[in-house]
Design an enzyme around this catalytic site. Structure first.
Site, mmCIF file in Angstrom:
data_model
loop_
_atom_site.group_PDB
_atom_site.id
_atom_site.type_symbol
_atom_site.label_atom_id
_atom_site.label_comp_id
_atom_site.label_asym_id
_atom_site.label_seq_id
_atom_site.Cartn_x
_atom_site.Cartn_y
_atom_site.Cartn_z
ATOM 1 N N TRP A 4 0.872 -1.180 0.000
ATOM 2 C CA TRP A 4 0.000 0.000 0.000
ATOM 3 C C TRP A 4 0.911 1.233 0.000
ATOM 4 C CZ3 TRP A 4 -2.087 2.624 4.857
ATOM 5 C CH2 TRP A 4 -3.088 3.560 4.536
ATOM 6 N N ASP A 57 -0.493 -5.296 9.632
ATOM 7 C CA ASP A 57 -1.571 -4.416 9.205
ATOM 8 C C ASP A 57 -2.716 -5.281 8.679
ATOM 9 O OD1 ASP A 57 -3.178 -2.403 8.314
ATOM 10 O OD2 ASP A 57 -1.811 -1.659 6.766
ATOM 11 N N LYS A 61 -13.302 -1.322 5.543
ATOM 12 C CA LYS A 61 -13.891 -2.177 4.525
ATOM 13 C C LYS A 61 -14.906 -3.144 5.121
ATOM 14 C CE LYS A 61 -10.448 -0.470 2.022
ATOM 15 N NZ LYS A 61 -9.539 0.463 2.647
HETATM 16 C C1 LMR Z 1 -6.776 1.711 -0.965
HETATM 17 O O1 LMR Z 1 -5.663 1.195 -0.943
HETATM 18 O O2 LMR Z 1 -7.372 1.973 -2.015
HETATM 19 C C2 LMR Z 1 -7.481 1.988 0.330
HETATM 20 O O3 LMR Z 1 -6.779 1.445 1.385
HETATM 21 C C3 LMR Z 1 -7.797 3.423 0.492
HETATM 22 C C4 LMR Z 1 -6.618 4.281 0.829
HETATM 23 O O4 LMR Z 1 -6.698 4.994 1.825
HETATM 24 O O5 LMR Z 1 -5.621 4.256 0.118
#
Ligand code: LMR
Length: 392
Positions: free
Chosen positions: A127, A207, A242
């Site tokens: 992420w 996480d 989510k």
């Molecule tokens: C995503 O990765 O799309 C979600 O976790 C939203 C975000 O805050 O990035």
């Protein structure tokens, strides 16, 4: 003074929301930011949350301050779902509420730094906000490969990091439904990671932002639980964005497993001080609604049914994409059927992603990540045909 600040590019993922909104083509498809969608493309408030919110309106008597730890009833109500029947693992786990999973990652990494961690090993891709938070907190990020080209998890890479890691190192793992790849460690992988961590000075930070969207609430955290049972201490960041659909209400929690219950007070006092300096207190409403749901049998059942429906739909989309492997010879779609959660990575070039947007009104992250939940019975065939078009 402030004129020294240079213009920053907007967050690429969040910028997609605006780009998509500005497109007036009626058949546009949003596979950008991670929000769940129904087969009609909607992101409704969960029925269980609606009921809980109504109860809050009727019953809540005060909005006075709670404190940096937030709604501790919410924090404790989640624990059996995350950690199992012995939800404190012998009195060694405690937590606090945070502003979303992002707040929880921020708190976990800030606390790790305060405890002496200087660098964090991060499987990539991850992420994008993980590296951003680590940089902002002042921790060095060291990367390793998360997924193999065949779409399986590279467990050897993480084991290597753990086995050669030293005091002052942490490793950031995704509990389930890896973002952005959808590639999770197997049970055997988790057992090996747990064993390696048990003999290592590396601190695990986990996480968990998608519990319930992979194979089931219990199944999705079985690996994490086996790890927690094996290691002396760990930090856990949790998100309800989510699995309770509470995105903008910012509902998350931070938990710590300490070496002994006696240490929890001191650890949590540091986390409280960090929270106070960062956001003082988390927003209350969403956490209070989750607490109401989890303390009521009927509302809990409604929530579990809604979550099961989401999971089934995500599985259906994944299966259809995996089946389309032959229809899109230029891409390896088969592994998507074995992967989990809301996201998958497609090996598309920047040009192909641009053509999907310009010619087909399909919006996805520049990394090639798609939000699987953006595909529905109404648009999935168009998506498959567009993929075949840009990869042929
Ligand atoms: C995503 O990765 O799309 C979600 O976790 C939203 C975000 O805050 O990035």
């Amino acid at each position: 003074m402030l004129d020294r600040l240079e213009q920053q590019a907007p967050d690429a993922l969040l910028a997609l929301i605006k780009l998509y909104a500005a497109d007036d083509r009626s058949d546009k498809i949003d596979l950008g930011v991670g929000v769940y969608r129904t087969d009609d493309g909607a992101t409704p408030v969960f029925a269980a949350i609606k009921q809980a919110e109504q109860k809050l309106v009727d019953e809540q008597e005060s909005k006075g301050y709670l404190g940096p730890e937030g709604d501790i009833g919410f924090v404790h109500a989640l624990m059996p779902y995350i950690f199992g029947k012995d939800a404190t693992m012998g009195g060694r786990i405690e937590g606090m509420q945070t502003p979303g999973g992002t707040g929880a990652v921020r708190l976990a990494t800030s606390l790790a730094k305060q405890a002496g961690v200087t660098r964090v090993h991060l499987g990539i891709p991850s992420w994008p906000n993980h590296a951003q938070i680590l940089g902002d907190v002042g921790l060095e990020t060291v990367t390793f490969e998360h997924a193999r080209p065949d779409g399986s998890a590279n467990v050897d890479a993480v084991l290597g990091v753990i086995r050669t890691g030293q005091a002052g190192d942490a490793v950031l793992l995704h509990g389930c439904c890896h973002n952005p790849t959808g590639v999770d460690y197997t049970r055997e992988d988790w057992a090996a990671i747990a064993g390696a961590l048990a003999d290592s000075a590396v601190l695990p930070i986990i996480d968990t932002a998608y519990q319930g969207l992979g194979h089931g609430l219990e199944e999705d955290v079985a690996g994490m639980r086996s790890l927690l049972a094996a290691v002396p201490e760990a930090l856990i960041a949790y998100s309800c964005d989510k699995n309770f659909g509470l995105y903008r209400d910012r509902v998350g929690a931070f938990y710590v497993k300490a070496q002994s219950g006696d240490q929890l007070d001191a650890i949590l006092s540091n986390a409280n001080a960090l929270a106070r300096a960062n956001w003082s207190m988390p927003p209350d409403h969403g956490g209070a609604a989750v607490r109401k749901v989890l303390r009521d049998e009927a509302m809990t059942k409604t929530w579990l049914d809604e979550l099961a429906g989401m999971r089934d739909r995500l599985r259906w989309v994944r299966e259809r994409l995996a089946q389309a492997d032959n229809e899109v010879p230029g891409l390896d779609l088969a592994p998507l059927g074995r992967q989990n959660g809301m996201f998958a990575m497609l090996a598309l070039s920047k040009d192909q992603i641009g053509t999907l947007r310009d010619d087909h009104a399909i919006y996805m992250a520049g990394s090639g990540r798609i939000n699987v939940a953006g595909l529905t019975k109404h648009n999935i065939e168009k998506f498959i045909a567009a993929l075949a078009d840009v990869t042929s």
